[in-house]
Motif scaffolding. Structure first.
Motif, PDB file in Angstrom:
ATOM      1  N   ASP A 112      54.452  37.992  29.207  1.00 58.72           N
ATOM      2  CA  ASP A 112      53.601  36.871  28.801  1.00 58.72           C
ATOM      3  C   ASP A 112      52.233  36.931  29.459  1.00 58.72           C
ATOM      4  OD1 ASP A 112      55.724  35.933  27.302  1.00 58.72           O
ATOM      5  OD2 ASP A 112      56.428  34.564  28.859  1.00 58.72           O
ATOM      6  N   ALA A 113      52.151  37.562  30.634  1.00 60.55           N
ATOM      7  CA  ALA A 113      50.885  37.664  31.358  1.00 60.55           C
ATOM      8  C   ALA A 113      51.034  38.737  32.432  1.00 60.55           C
ATOM      9  CB  ALA A 113      50.496  36.334  31.989  1.00 60.55           C
ATOM     10  N   ILE A 114      49.902  39.115  33.001  1.00 58.79           N
ATOM     11  CA  ILE A 114      49.884  40.083  34.098  1.00 58.79           C
ATOM     12  C   ILE A 114      49.116  39.483  35.268  1.00 58.79           C
ATOM     13  CG2 ILE A 114      48.995  42.334  34.868  1.00 58.79           C
ATOM     14  CD1 ILE A 114      49.385  43.322  32.000  1.00 58.79           C
ATOM     15  N   LEU A 115      49.663  39.640  36.468  1.00 60.09           N
ATOM     16  CA  LEU A 115      48.967  39.264  37.696  1.00 60.09           C
ATOM     17  C   LEU A 115      48.603  40.554  38.427  1.00 60.09           C
ATOM     18  CD1 LEU A 115      47.948  37.353  39.877  1.00 60.09           C
ATOM     19  CD2 LEU A 115      50.297  37.163  40.738  1.00 60.09           C
ATOM     20  N   LEU A 116      47.315  40.792  38.585  1.00 62.72           N
ATOM     21  CA  LEU A 116      46.818  42.014  39.221  1.00 62.72           C
ATOM     22  C   LEU A 116      46.387  41.716  40.645  1.00 62.72           C
ATOM     23  CD1 LEU A 116      45.632  44.973  39.162  1.00 62.72           C
ATOM     24  CD2 LEU A 116      43.511  43.917  38.317  1.00 62.72           C
ATOM     25  N   PHE A 117      47.032  42.354  41.615  1.00 66.22           N
ATOM     26  CA  PHE A 117      46.538  42.310  42.994  1.00 66.22           C
ATOM     27  C   PHE A 117      45.462  43.387  43.078  1.00 66.22           C
ATOM     28  CE2 PHE A 117      50.197  40.269  45.648  1.00 66.22           C
ATOM     29  CZ  PHE A 117      50.157  39.157  44.825  1.00 66.22           C
ATOM     30  N   GLU A 118      44.230  42.987  42.824  1.00 72.59           N
ATOM     31  CA  GLU A 118      43.125  43.934  42.665  1.00 72.59           C
ATOM     32  C   GLU A 118      42.779  44.583  44.006  1.00 72.59           C
ATOM     33  OE1 GLU A 118      38.453  43.852  41.241  1.00 72.59           O
ATOM     34  OE2 GLU A 118      39.755  42.165  40.752  1.00 72.59           O
ATOM     35  N   GLU A 119      42.754  45.902  44.020  1.00 73.45           N
ATOM     36  CA  GLU A 119      42.398  46.612  45.248  1.00 73.45           C
ATOM     37  C   GLU A 119      41.718  47.931  44.938  1.00 73.45           C
ATOM     38  OE1 GLU A 119      45.014  47.796  49.011  1.00 73.45           O
ATOM     39  OE2 GLU A 119      44.307  45.744  48.904  1.00 73.45           O
ATOM     40  N   ASP A 120      42.507  48.978  44.671  1.00 72.45           N
ATOM     41  CA  ASP A 120      41.925  50.310  44.504  1.00 72.45           C
ATOM     42  C   ASP A 120      41.035  50.415  43.262  1.00 72.45           C
ATOM     43  OD1 ASP A 120      43.348  50.918  46.713  1.00 72.45           O
ATOM     44  OD2 ASP A 120      44.894  52.089  45.713  1.00 72.45           O
ATOM     45  N   ILE A 121      41.434  49.737  42.202  1.00 76.83           N
ATOM     46  CA  ILE A 121      40.673  49.812  40.948  1.00 76.83           C
ATOM     47  C   ILE A 121      40.090  48.436  40.636  1.00 76.83           C
ATOM     48  CG2 ILE A 121      40.813  50.216  38.464  1.00 76.83           C
ATOM     49  CD1 ILE A 121      42.965  52.221  38.923  1.00 76.83           C
ATOM     50  N   PRO A 122      38.755  48.299  40.638  1.00 76.07           N
ATOM     51  CA  PRO A 122      38.170  47.008  40.261  1.00 76.07           C
ATOM     52  C   PRO A 122      38.452  46.702  38.796  1.00 76.07           C
ATOM     53  CG  PRO A 122      36.466  48.677  40.484  1.00 76.07           C
ATOM     54  CD  PRO A 122      37.736  49.288  40.972  1.00 76.07           C
ATOM     55  N   LEU A 290      47.396  30.641  42.134  1.00 78.90           N
ATOM     56  CA  LEU A 290      47.679  31.757  41.229  1.00 78.90           C
ATOM     57  C   LEU A 290      48.658  31.343  40.133  1.00 78.90           C
ATOM     58  CD1 LEU A 290      48.005  34.640  43.857  1.00 78.90           C
ATOM     59  CD2 LEU A 290      46.193  34.402  42.151  1.00 78.90           C
ATOM     60  N   VAL A 291      49.709  30.631  40.522  1.00 83.86           N
ATOM     61  CA  VAL A 291      50.728  30.223  39.546  1.00 83.86           C
ATOM     62  C   VAL A 291      50.141  29.231  38.545  1.00 83.86           C
ATOM     63  CG1 VAL A 291      52.879  28.917  39.292  1.00 83.86           C
ATOM     64  CG2 VAL A 291      52.692  30.719  41.023  1.00 83.86           C
ATOM     65  N   GLN A 292      49.372  28.272  39.023  1.00 83.21           N
ATOM     66  CA  GLN A 292      48.758  27.295  38.114  1.00 83.21           C
ATOM     67  C   GLN A 292      47.870  27.993  37.083  1.00 83.21           C
ATOM     68  OE1 GLN A 292      46.802  24.677  40.919  1.00 83.21           O
ATOM     69  NE2 GLN A 292      48.503  23.228  40.933  1.00 83.21           N
ATOM     70  N   GLU A 293      47.101  28.970  37.526  1.00 84.45           N
ATOM     71  CA  GLU A 293      46.210  29.669  36.603  1.00 84.45           C
ATOM     72  C   GLU A 293      47.002  30.542  35.631  1.00 84.45           C
ATOM     73  OE1 GLU A 293      42.546  30.524  34.868  1.00 84.45           O
ATOM     74  OE2 GLU A 293      43.197  28.937  36.249  1.00 84.45           O
ATOM     75  N   LEU A 294      48.063  31.181  36.112  1.00 84.32           N
ATOM     76  CA  LEU A 294      48.913  31.972  35.218  1.00 84.32           C
ATOM     77  C   LEU A 294      49.506  31.101  34.118  1.00 84.32           C
ATOM     78  CD1 LEU A 294      50.845  34.321  37.669  1.00 84.32           C
ATOM     79  CD2 LEU A 294      49.397  35.070  35.772  1.00 84.32           C
ATOM     80  N   LEU A 295      50.016  29.947  34.489  1.00 82.71           N
ATOM     81  CA  LEU A 295      50.628  29.048  33.502  1.00 82.71           C
ATOM     82  C   LEU A 295      49.601  28.560  32.490  1.00 82.71           C
ATOM     83  CD1 LEU A 295      52.998  27.001  35.849  1.00 82.71           C
ATOM     84  CD2 LEU A 295      53.634  28.818  34.259  1.00 82.71           C
ATOM     85  N   ARG A 296      48.379  28.324  32.943  1.00 84.00           N
ATOM     86  CA  ARG A 296      47.312  27.922  32.024  1.00 84.00           C
ATOM     87  C   ARG A 296      47.032  29.039  31.017  1.00 84.00           C
ATOM     88  NH1 ARG A 296      42.771  27.825  33.303  1.00 84.00           N
ATOM     89  NH2 ARG A 296      41.924  26.230  31.947  1.00 84.00           N
ATOM     90  N   LEU A 297      46.959  30.264  31.522  1.00 78.97           N
ATOM     91  CA  LEU A 297      46.669  31.398  30.633  1.00 78.97           C
ATOM     92  C   LEU A 297      47.794  31.620  29.632  1.00 78.97           C
ATOM     93  CD1 LEU A 297      45.189  33.908  33.254  1.00 78.97           C
ATOM     94  CD2 LEU A 297      43.930  32.673  31.469  1.00 78.97           C
ATOM     95  N   ILE A 298      49.040  31.509  30.096  1.00 80.49           N
ATOM     96  CA  ILE A 298      50.187  31.685  29.203  1.00 80.49           C
ATOM     97  C   ILE A 298      50.192  30.616  28.110  1.00 80.49           C
ATOM     98  CG2 ILE A 298      52.720  31.576  29.084  1.00 80.49           C
ATOM     99  CD1 ILE A 298      52.729  32.865  31.902  1.00 80.49           C
ATOM    100  N   ALA A 299      49.732  29.423  28.459  1.00 78.41           N
ATOM    101  CA  ALA A 299      49.672  28.324  27.488  1.00 78.41           C
ATOM    102  C   ALA A 299      48.506  28.472  26.515  1.00 78.41           C
ATOM    103  CB  ALA A 299      49.573  26.989  28.219  1.00 78.41           C
ATOM    104  N   GLY A 300      47.682  29.504  26.708  1.00 80.52           N
ATOM    105  CA  GLY A 300      46.586  29.747  25.778  1.00 80.52           C
ATOM    106  C   GLY A 300      45.279  29.101  26.165  1.00 80.52           C
ATOM    107  N   GLU A 301      45.195  28.551  27.377  1.00 80.67           N
ATOM    108  CA  GLU A 301      43.957  27.913  27.815  1.00 80.67           C
ATOM    109  C   GLU A 301      42.963  28.956  28.312  1.00 80.67           C
ATOM    110  OE1 GLU A 301      44.523  24.505  30.386  1.00 80.67           O
ATOM    111  OE2 GLU A 301      46.566  24.246  29.653  1.00 80.67           O
ATOM    112  N   GLU A 302      41.698  28.577  28.332  1.00 79.93           N
ATOM    113  CA  GLU A 302      40.651  29.500  28.757  1.00 79.93           C
ATOM    114  C   GLU A 302      40.755  29.774  30.255  1.00 79.93           C
ATOM    115  OE1 GLU A 302      35.745  29.903  28.632  1.00 79.93           O
ATOM    116  OE2 GLU A 302      36.766  28.194  27.698  1.00 79.93           O
ATOM    117  N   GLY A 303      40.572  31.035  30.630  1.00 82.33           N
ATOM    118  CA  GLY A 303      40.692  31.419  32.024  1.00 82.33           C
ATOM    119  C   GLY A 303      39.516  30.956  32.866  1.00 82.33           C
TER     120      GLY A 303
END
Length: 323
Positions: A112-122, A290-303
């Motif tokens: 449903d979504a991806i959470l990226l722990f951004e590090e090596d690749i911007p 992080l969880v609140q934003e993930l749930l918003r994105l999964i619900a189709g809201e703007e990031g």
């Protein structure tokens, strides 16, 4: 493989009733739902996420792209995110593969979504268009994808200013110098800016890595050739653990011989042999964002792009007056 039809026969109910019960529908009586769930457990039923996706367009899975498995602070953050998402009926799937490969995998799995722990690749080196929402835990600025981050520069400003106000004028930075990873670079920049503003000389101690052994090796090498500064700011909990070990192995004491401030804000810092003064966003607060934003994105809201404000917690590793 056990199917919904097998459960329906065992519970002596219709196929549709089982489907509704497994999806926690209020249309099924509580006692019937309990019977169905018990039968499903007895039969060893596991949901078919692919089939469920065809009906609901949801797999209730979130892919976590993980940079490294042996980093304590990231592990603690992932643990909190996992629990909070589980409370929302979502499952976290973790990959330590190359970020582009991991994202492709989660795409094939229809997460449903991806959470990226951004590090090596911007994030701007990832595909610009994905068929699912992606949230980056990183440093706002590129903003190709919604991002939740921490005001790393302010964290270093807060650490430096507090040390200076407490009488320390020699402040070193222990971390990966000019390395990869935008979070690490932001901390280094914040430290350098804070010292420049006060006319202090920077002391950069390059760990060349982000694990505790890297902190231990760098400090041991420094101790073998020169005295330590009055205080040290460690770029992470892991680096701080290695730093403490090297200092104590050299026969020095904390904070009498050197004061320590550690980036990150996790429970383990309070439980260390020398409880660590910490600067960062509390891990529960970061995970919740992080969880609140993930749930918003999964619900189709703007990031959104959010930067959280760090806090400083004074403990025994420094002679700092509590504000």
């Amino acid at each position: 493989m056990v199917t919904i039809k097998d459960i329906a026969r065992a519970a002596n109910v219709s196929y549709s009733t089982v489907s509704k019960a497994l999806n926690d529908s209020p249309l099924v009586k509580p006692e019937t739902k309990t019977t169905i769930l018990n039968k499903a457990k007895q039969l060893g039923y596991t949901p078919n996420f692919a089939a469920k996706h065809l009906v609901t367009k949801r797999t209730n899975t979130v892919g976590l792209v993980w940079p490294e498995i042996n980093r304590v602070a990231l592990t603690e953050l992932a643990r909190h995110v996992n629990k909070m998402m589980a409370d929302e009926g979502k499952n976290i799937l973790l990959s330590i593969s190359d970020p582009t490969e991991a994202i492709a995998l989660f795409s094939r799995m229809r997460s449903d979504a991806i959470l990226l722990f951004e590090e090596d690749i911007p994030q701007n080196q990832l595909p610009a268009q994905l068929d699912m929402p992606l949230l980056s835990y990183g440093v706002p600025g590129i903003n190709q994808f919604p991002t939740v981050g921490v005001q790393h520069e302010y964290a270093m400003e807060l650490a430096v200013s507090t040390l200076v106000e407490s009488g320390y004028s020699s402040i070193g930075y222990v971390g990966m110098v000019d390395g990869i990873g935008r979070r690490q670079l932001a901390k280094q920049t914040g430290y350098l800016d804070a010292l420049k503003k006060r006319g202090l000389k920077p002391i950069l101690i390059d760990t060349k890595g982000l694990n505790s052994i890297d902190g231990f090796t760098a400090l041991s090498a420094l101790l073998a050739k020169s005295p330590l500064p009055e205080s040290l700011i460690c770029s992470s909990y892991d680096i701080a653990v290695g730093t403490v070990r090297a200092i104590r192995q050299a026969g020095l004491t904390i904070p009498e011989d050197v004061a320590l401030v550690s980036y990150d804000n996790i429970p383990q810092q309070a439980e260390a042999d020398v409880p660590l003064t910490a600067v960062g966003v509390p891990v529960e607060k970061l995970a919740k964002s992080l969880v609140q934003e993930l749930l918003r994105l999964i619900a189709g809201e703007e990031g959104l792009v959010r930067e959280l404000v760090p806090e400083l917690v004074v403990r025994a590793s420094s002679h700092i007056s509590k504000q």
